[in-house]
Enzyme design. Structure first.
Site, PDB file in Angstrom:
ATOM      1  CG  ASN A 111     -74.621 150.792  12.094  1.00 54.49           C
ATOM      2  OD1 ASN A 111     -73.785 150.323  12.182  1.00 54.49           O
ATOM      3  ND2 ASN A 111     -75.255 151.368  11.274  1.00 54.49           N
ATOM      4  CB  THR A 156     -52.040 187.453  42.897  1.00 49.92           C
ATOM      5  OG1 THR A 156     -51.326 188.646  43.098  1.00 49.92           O
ATOM      6  CG2 THR A 156     -53.307 187.160  43.657  1.00 49.92           C
ATOM      7  CG  HIS A 157     -49.735 188.623  39.131  1.00 43.97           C
ATOM      8  ND1 HIS A 157     -50.414 188.989  37.797  1.00 43.97           N
ATOM      9  CD2 HIS A 157     -50.681 189.417  39.999  1.00 43.97           C
ATOM     10  CE1 HIS A 157     -51.152 189.818  37.924  1.00 43.97           C
ATOM     11  NE2 HIS A 157     -51.511 189.989  39.245  1.00 43.97           N
ATOM     12  CB  SER A 278     -30.451 162.936  39.453  1.00 44.63           C
ATOM     13  OG  SER A 278     -29.071 163.157  38.691  1.00 44.63           O
ATOM     14  CE  LYS A 284     -32.479 167.846  40.473  1.00 41.33           C
ATOM     15  NZ  LYS A 284     -32.046 168.003  39.027  1.00 41.33           N
ATOM     16  CG  ASN A 286     -35.056 165.185  39.943  1.00 43.22           C
ATOM     17  OD1 ASN A 286     -34.999 166.103  40.188  1.00 43.22           O
ATOM     18  ND2 ASN A 286     -34.540 164.217  39.256  1.00 43.22           N
ATOM     19  CD  GLU A 291     -40.442 167.028  36.795  1.00 42.30           C
ATOM     20  OE1 GLU A 291     -39.813 167.674  36.266  1.00 42.30           O
ATOM     21  OE2 GLU A 291     -40.172 165.899  37.484  1.00 42.30           O
ATOM     22  CE1 TYR A 318     -70.624 153.329  13.554  1.00 40.70           C
ATOM     23  CE2 TYR A 318     -70.669 152.677  11.133  1.00 40.70           C
ATOM     24  CZ  TYR A 318     -69.947 152.414  12.772  1.00 40.70           C
ATOM     25  OH  TYR A 318     -68.831 151.991  12.780  1.00 40.70           O
TER      26      TYR A 318
END
Ligand code: ARG
Length: 465
Positions: A111, A156-157, A278, A284, A286, A291, A318
């Site tokens: 322990n 912003t937003h 792709s 493409k 990517n 991601e 424990y």
């Protein structure tokens, strides 16, 4: 066959499924170096305190050296029947040096052993994270310096708000990662107390020297309460909580890279090294690395939640539940390290598209605040009134499909007669960013200075955060 280490009072061995659920060796073998370090310190202390004979200690230490090199060379055979790293090493020690190996476990329990091993591991991991974070900050600060005056739209937003510089945006992340580093440094400070010697839960009747083992293992002091020492996993929770916040930051940056690099925005170009093509659409490019950084955040949060749930209802001291602390911690630390390395690479290679950025920076009437500020400064107009006047000029521009600087002076004067031609000096995006010289503002002069300061700081004291 009953367990060699604790099977004394058992008539039969474990069910196969019991071994399956009980064994932790598949994952806790990662603690082997820490386990051996803990055993060495404990053994030396036992000999120093006269609890075991010097020559026994010598044999044990020699056996541990052999085991360390066997593990390093890959020749060590880990066995599930021996459950965990502690018993795998102890059993091998017995095979190597005979029954005297059994003396190592005097005044110790698995322990306090596992708590010590894991704390040592986490302390090292915190330093490695700090290193990776420092590298990422350096990459961002270098980008910031190179692009201190590259104008881009500030949002912003996610709506065009005011022009900023790309360097300023990069430095925002340098600040976030600095806070992350200080959180990890802080967690490390609190992980400074050594559990070893708490034994199973109540301490021991042997005259051990816990100061000695604590010092030998690089801790500041022994943990003060034996019950707490064996059942505390705050050091893991704090690390995973800090890791989760770092992952939030990485995920936000990853999301921005995805947005900026999409053809609709076209604000940055990612390198071939961090994109993929792709198999069906030849055009493409990517942003897979970004991601995946964004997605891997889930594993880090998951690990933190998992351990919180494992720990939340455990009575002292424990419980075997605590064995389930390692997989989430290893997963989160491995994942975060990969995310940090990938992000550093992406940032280094990132190419802001200055022309597209400047053009986008002027869209959406982003210098309307500059116009209002001009009215305040030049006509002594209260800001609220200036806001209203500017709103009418923007509406006019919008109705006739013009940018702000294209609205004829006469049309502006119809709305506010005090306006003079001087107003055009504040409507360009360059002027806008140059005027934002307040401390922490986006003016290129500020950004250049800050970036230089960061580069110097990160170079001269990489651990300062
Ligand atoms: N493998 C165990 C763990 O990781 C070690 C401690 C076991 N202690 C015990 N009393 N069964 O937590």
């Amino acid at each position: 066959m009953t367990n060699k280490m604790w099977g004394g009072r058992f008539a039969s061995g474990p069910a196969g499924i019991m071994e399956e659920i009980n064994a932790s060796i598949d994952f806790d073998k990662r603690l082997s170096a820490q386990d051996i370090a803990g055993s060495r310190a404990h053994c030396e202390m036992l000999a120093g305190a006269g609890i075991i004979a010097r020559e026994d200690a010598r044999a044990i230490l020699k056996g541990l050296d052999t085991i360390a090199s066997e593990i390093e060379s890959g020749s060590f055979e880990f066995s599930r029947a021996l459950e965990d790293i502690h018993m795998n090493i102890e059993a091998r020690l017995a095979a190597l040096i005979g029954p005297v190996a059994g003396k190592l476990h005097t005044a110790r329990s698995r322990n306090d052993q596992v708590a010590t091993d894991f704390k040592l591991y986490i302390r090292d991991a915190l330093l490695q994270l700090d290193d990776l974070l420092c590298g990422l900050q350096q990459a961002l600060a270098e980008k910031a310096l190179a692009h201190a005056s590259t104008v881009m739209p500030g949002f912003t937003h996610l709506q065009s708000a005011q022009p900023v510089t790309f360097g300023h945006h990069c430095l925002a992340y340098v600040e976030m990662f600095a806070r992350d580093r200080s959180r990890f440094a802080d967690a490390r400070k609190r992980a400074n107390e050594c559990p070893l010697g708490a034994a199973a839960l109540a301490g021991t009747s042997f005259p051990i020297d816990r100061e000695q083992t604590a010092k030998a293992l690089g801790f500041d002091a022994p943990a003060a309460n034996s019950l707490d020492a064996v059942s505390d996993r705050d050091f893991v929770l704090e690390t995973l909580s800090g890791a989760s916040i770092t992952a939030v930051h990485l995920s936000r940056l990853a999301e921005e890279i995805v947005i900026w690099s999409s053809p609709g925005f076209g604000l940055v170009k990612l390198s071939d090294r961090f994109t993929t093509g792709s198999s069906i659409m030849p055009q493409k490019r990517n942003p897979d690395a970004a991601e995946l950084v964004r997605a891997k955040t889930g594993a880090v949060f998951g690990a933190f939640t998992q351990l919180l749930v494992v720990m939340k209802g455990l009575p002292l001291a424990y419980s075997k539940d605590m064995q389930e602390d390692k997989v989430p911690a290893f997963t989160a630390l491995d994942t975060l390290s990969l995310m940090l390395a990938a992000m550093s690479g992406m940032v280094c290679d990132l190419e802001p598209q200055a022309d597209a950025m400047a053009e986008a920076a002027g869209e959406g009437y982003s210098t309307a605040t500059d116009l209002a500020d001009w009215l305040v400064r030049s006509l002594d107009m209260p800001f609220r009134d200036a806001h209203r006047v500017t709103g009418r000029i923007v509406a006019l521009a919008e109705a006739s499909g013009m940018a702000l600087e294209q609205v004829p002076l006469g049309d502006m004067q119809d709305i506010e007669p005090g306006i003079t031609a001087d107003i055009f000096s504040v409507l360009g995006v360059e002027n806008s960013v140059q005027s934002r010289t307040s401390f922490g503002g986006t003016a290129p002069s500020n950004v250049r200075k800050m970036a230089q300061e960061w580069i110097k700081r990160l170079e001269s004291d990489p651990t300062s955060g």
